[in-house]
Motif scaffolding. Structure first.
Motif, short mmCIF file in Angstrom:
data_model
loop_
_atom_site.label_atom_id
_atom_site.label_comp_id
_atom_site.label_asym_id
_atom_site.label_seq_id
_atom_site.Cartn_x
_atom_site.Cartn_y
_atom_site.Cartn_z
N THR A 124 -1.98 3.49 65.64
CA THR A 124 -2.00 4.73 64.93
C THR A 124 -3.41 5.52 65.76
OG1 THR A 124 -1.64 3.69 62.74
CG2 THR A 124 -2.96 6.03 62.95
N SER A 125 -4.14 4.95 66.21
CA SER A 125 -5.16 5.47 66.74
C SER A 125 -4.68 5.89 68.38
CB SER A 125 -6.41 4.74 67.14
OG SER A 125 -7.38 5.18 68.09
N SER B 10 -2.55 9.31 68.62
CA SER B 10 -3.36 10.53 68.51
C SER B 10 -3.97 11.09 69.74
CB SER B 10 -4.46 10.26 67.67
OG SER B 10 -5.44 9.41 68.02
N GLN C 205 2.77 6.86 60.34
CA GLN C 205 3.19 8.20 61.34
C GLN C 205 3.69 9.10 60.25
OE1 GLN C 205 2.39 7.89 64.19
NE2 GLN C 205 1.51 5.76 63.95
#
Length: 217
Positions: A173-174, A177, A216
């Motif tokens: 997830t990090s 970004s 997401q």
């Protein structure tokens, strides 16, 4: 993938790709027949320094849609293989031709990586796959430092691999970004979802897919 029943169980999760390894030194080395799977799932043949004739033989036998090169294959090798694969596609119908056989070239990363070695491959392959450098040719079970991809200098999309499991969901997830994620094509999972080499844990795979998707949205 290796075993017929397990293959069919994994297909119910509708992954985009299933990989089949053709490397006798691997505990996941594939032999035999691949059961019928949905056409939406593309089969990938994984090879390590194999002759081009051998790769083409397996592509025709199993109707692979992608070839993952996990050895020391040169740009010249990749170009010849790409040309041979295009010849196979050109013998098919117009609809089938739209789905050209893709070539993935693996590069292993540990504490550092010289991205300049990618340059000669950029016109020869469709995707790079970044794996963790370890004792084995893949399936080592641990991740490399993804921050090394910061400022990714190439234009070829890449696949992120190497020891990815349930405990990497926050890291994924990090990563999504960050600017370099614009080049991320897919996430490759393997050993962290196995009960034994070649036998995938269906429950863990399902959890992983659901959690990644939920992060997401």
């Amino acid at each position: 993938m290796k075993f017929s029943e397990n293959i069919q169980e994994v297909t119910l999760l509708q992954p985009d790709y299933l990989g089949f390894i053709f490397y006798p030194k691997s505990p996941r080395n594939f032999e035999g027949d691949i059961p019928t799977i949905p056409s939406s799932i593309k089969k990938v043949g994984v090879f390590v320094n194999a002759s081009i004739d051998y790769v083409i033989e397996k592509v025709k036998q199993y109707d692979f849609k992608a070839i993952q090169l996990h050895g020391n294959e040169s740009p010249v090798y990749c170009q010849e293989l790409k040309t041979r694969c295009q010849s196979i596609s050109n013998t098919k119908s117009n609809i089938e031709q739209q789905d050209q056989i893709k070539i993935w070239k693996v590069f292993s990363i540990k504490d550092s990586f010289d991205f300049s070695i990618l340059t000669p491959y950029e016109a020869m392959v469709d995707y790079f796959l970044f794996d963790t450098k370890g004792k084995e040719k893949g399936g080592n079970g641990y991740t490399f430092d993804w921050s090394l991809l910061e400022g990714y200098p190439a234009t070829t999309p890449f696949i992120l691999s190497g020891g990815i499991g349930l405990d990497q969901i926050e890291a994924i997830t990090s990563f999504m970004s960050r600017p370099e994620s614009n080049y991320l094509y897919a996430i490759d999972v393997n050993s962290k979802f196995e009960n034994a080499p070649g036998i995938k844990n269906i429950d863990d795979l399902e959890k992983f897919k659901k959690r990644v998707i939920s992060q997401q949205t």
